[in-house]
Design an enzyme around this catalytic site. Sequence first.
Site, PDB file in Angstrom:
ATOM      1  N   LYS A  33       0.815  -1.220   0.000  1.00 39.62           N
ATOM      2  CA  LYS A  33       0.000   0.000   0.000  1.00 39.62           C
ATOM      3  C   LYS A  33       0.849   1.270   0.000  1.00 39.62           C
ATOM      4  CE  LYS A  33      -0.812  -0.055   5.002  1.00 39.62           C
ATOM      5  NZ  LYS A  33      -0.321   1.180   5.525  1.00 39.62           N
ATOM      6  N   THR A  34       2.012   1.243   0.672  1.00 37.15           N
ATOM      7  CA  THR A  34       2.858   2.451   0.682  1.00 37.15           C
ATOM      8  C   THR A  34       3.306   2.765  -0.742  1.00 37.15           C
ATOM      9  OG1 THR A  34       3.632   1.778   2.867  1.00 37.15           O
ATOM     10  CG2 THR A  34       4.852   3.541   1.793  1.00 37.15           C
ATOM     11  N   ASP A 219      -3.963   7.184   5.117  1.00 33.54           N
ATOM     12  CA  ASP A 219      -3.518   5.799   5.280  1.00 33.54           C
ATOM     13  C   ASP A 219      -4.106   5.231   6.579  1.00 33.54           C
ATOM     14  OD1 ASP A 219      -2.172   3.453   4.902  1.00 33.54           O
ATOM     15  OD2 ASP A 219      -0.188   4.230   5.414  1.00 33.54           O
ATOM     16  N   GLU A 220      -4.154   3.915   6.702  1.00 31.29           N
ATOM     17  CA  GLU A 220      -4.646   3.235   7.925  1.00 31.29           C
ATOM     18  C   GLU A 220      -6.018   3.784   8.338  1.00 31.29           C
ATOM     19  OE1 GLU A 220      -3.061   0.737   8.872  1.00 31.29           O
ATOM     20  OE2 GLU A 220      -0.900   1.000   8.750  1.00 31.29           O
ATOM     21  N   GLN A 250      -7.546  -5.369   9.881  1.00 32.58           N
ATOM     22  CA  GLN A 250      -6.464  -5.000  10.799  1.00 32.58           C
ATOM     23  C   GLN A 250      -6.876  -3.877  11.742  1.00 32.58           C
ATOM     24  OE1 GLN A 250      -2.299  -5.010   9.256  1.00 32.58           O
ATOM     25  NE2 GLN A 250      -3.253  -5.277   7.264  1.00 32.58           N
ATOM     26  N   ARG A 623       2.539 -10.786  10.238  1.00 27.26           N
ATOM     27  CA  ARG A 623       3.839 -10.110  10.404  1.00 27.26           C
ATOM     28  C   ARG A 623       4.977 -11.015   9.938  1.00 27.26           C
ATOM     29  NH1 ARG A 623       2.223  -5.960   9.638  1.00 27.26           N
ATOM     30  NH2 ARG A 623       0.281  -7.062   9.319  1.00 27.26           N
TER      31      ARG A 623
END
Length: 804
Positions: A33-34, A219-220, A250, A623
């Site tokens: 996504k970044t 973002d997020e 998430q 992770r």
Amino acid sequence: MPIDIDTLNGPQREAVVTTEGPLLVLAGAGSGKTRVLTYRIANILEQNLAAPWEILAITFTNKAAAEMRERLAQLVGGRARGMWVSTFHSMCVRILRADADRLGFTKSFTIYDVDDMKRLYKDIMAELNIDPKRFPVNQLMNRISSAKNDLVVPGDFESRATDPVGRVAAQVYTRLQERLRAANAVDFDDLLLYAYLLLKQHEDVRTAYQERFRYIMVDEYQDTNRAQYAITMLLAAGHRNVMVVGDDDQSIYSWRGADLRNILEFESDYPEARVVKLEQNYRSVGNILAAANAVIANNQHRKAKRLFTSSGDGDKISVYMASDERDEGRWIAGEIEKRCADGVSYNNMAVFYRTNAQSRMLEDMLLRAGVPYRIVGGTRFFDRAEIRDVMAYLTLVVNPADDIAAKRVVNVPRRGIGKATIERIDQFGRELNMPFLTAAELAIVDEDIRPATRRAVGEFVQVLKDGASYEGDLRKVIERIIDQAGLIEALQNEGTDEARGRIENIQEFLGVVDEFVETHDAEDADYAAPTAGESPEAEPVRVLRGDSLADFIEWVRLRTDLDTVTEDGQAVTLMTVHSSKGLEFDCVWVAGMEETLFPHMNSVGDAAAVEEERRLAYVAITRARKKLYLTCAQQRQIFGQTHANPISRFIGEIPSELRQTTGLGSAGFSGTGWEKRGSRRGIAGSGTEAGEGRVFGRSSASGSGGRSFAEYRAATGSGRTAASSGSVSRGGAASGRVGAGVNPNAGKKAAAKAAFAAGDAVDHKTFGRGIVVKVDGDTLHVKFAKTGQTKKLLRDYAPIVKIG
């Protein structure tokens, strides 16, 4: 140089080229996504759809903002310089500094952290005669924090409060905001609340921001609370070019006010929105993704998506069933060493736990095995008393109205200003409606105060007045203020080891000042905030926010826990699952996978809370890049009580063909293995101490073959005393209970005093046989035959015996 969007996959490309109108990007874990965000900004700049000052990018942590700036610089060079790329809180500080006077503050307002706020709350509760036993300060703080995040101001809060705690909180909330305004201070929640009120109530300010920001990216988005959502909606109302990126799977911060509905209902807020799903994962192997997909599929309230990867399946997920928390920690330490021997760096390994209380035993076991580790979320550097004292002095130089800072250090270092004098000054201030420092100046001429005390108060006030006049190099200014305050001199006079450690911390703080100066040069200057009535087309000036004491204080205040994860040396990372969000490691261990621990007991019986726990498990699983380990214990001690918890439902939700189960490790050792003993002494030494050393030859995973605890008990009678079948000591003969019939205290004294010398042959629980190459006080340097590595071990701590 044009950006190469052909390197993106289909959905990523769609998100990058969709520039107009609202866009929801559902970005699964590890889906790049970044990259999508930075390519999209680069694409907007390249097509000249907007100038850099017309783009706003909001991230969740300072670290994410820094990473985005770095990637943008690689893509478009200097063109993105000055663009607003920041966290919500940093953006709100900027908005408020520009128009603080409209809300009754000055531009140099202070930001209070939790510790400052707690002091202020206690002050107010004493003033209002509120009993902290009946109404605990944390309960009131949480209640008021939630109100601020829900944009409820004191008047509205009071009219809605019906329960006893609510009514008391309403009194405190009203007084709190009065005291904060008098101190020219705000807390973290106020940053959002006041930024919202400024934009909502002042049309000219709102219009200036709406015209300025043509493109907004958040973002997020699944972690936004009501206030952040409302600010985003206000800013985006002008052009409606708002892109939000997030993953509803998430969302793990509901306890902090995050509202999952923000992302789930984006399409009803913007009916014309386009939705893009990023499901290709570039982080983890197939089996880990299959496990994550299987677990999260059990949640009802989510948008359907399924992670996939083009890389192979990789290893199965290892599940280890320990007999207790010591066995769990010992096994994790042993597995870490195996991975290390395979060439995996300690930096690429992490151990997660659901609650901080679990970390002590894990630390204990890693320490004994000689595994270097770092803890994220322990006592933060800026929370140390001496650093808070330095920060209080610096804050007072910039904002003399800050009463909490003034009361903290008026007698630090000790100047002979006692409690009675401080209360008297405080009373002056309240009666005359003036800050503590102004009242302190009156105290200097108050005949009722002893001359020596008046002199001391005068010296304190003078230090701060002088500090405000210093100019030039920031580090030199700060050094001089610390020097004038006498903080280091007082610690030098103490002369203890602890005081020396505190001096080192203050010196380390000056290193932080250097870091700030180095990362805030003229090239990093951001565009100034828009002002009402300015032409939206004109390029705004760039303002350097990195050369003043006020900027430095703000930077420190806005740093978060996760921004201080340093890369110093090789070490395994220990952290809660909440802290792990956004990070990735080759090998991940998740400890304590048991009902009431993970999922946490607070969630039991609450369907929405269990779903959040499941999302937390999903975050933990995703992770891991290559290898995932899940551990649980048949029984464990938590908060001094022994619990026997069932295995976590989340393990059961992973299909059995993806799991490989071993364990019930130290059944049969009956408490003689090093991992069973609470004592830190008497572990090193003679073989008799630990059952003639035979315990070190045992395979901890043998025998149980991955059966459930119930099956295991049925097969062995009790599951505690019978030796697991097939366990063989190093000599080759099957051994019964190790240490049976041995006097547990035999040889203990001798063991504790056992001397080691270079050349001694030793046996270690995890590393096997080795030779002592050097003895340095209590530290042994041992070279192990199996790995060829030399380890530094603490003599009275490591599970080591002398042989031969």
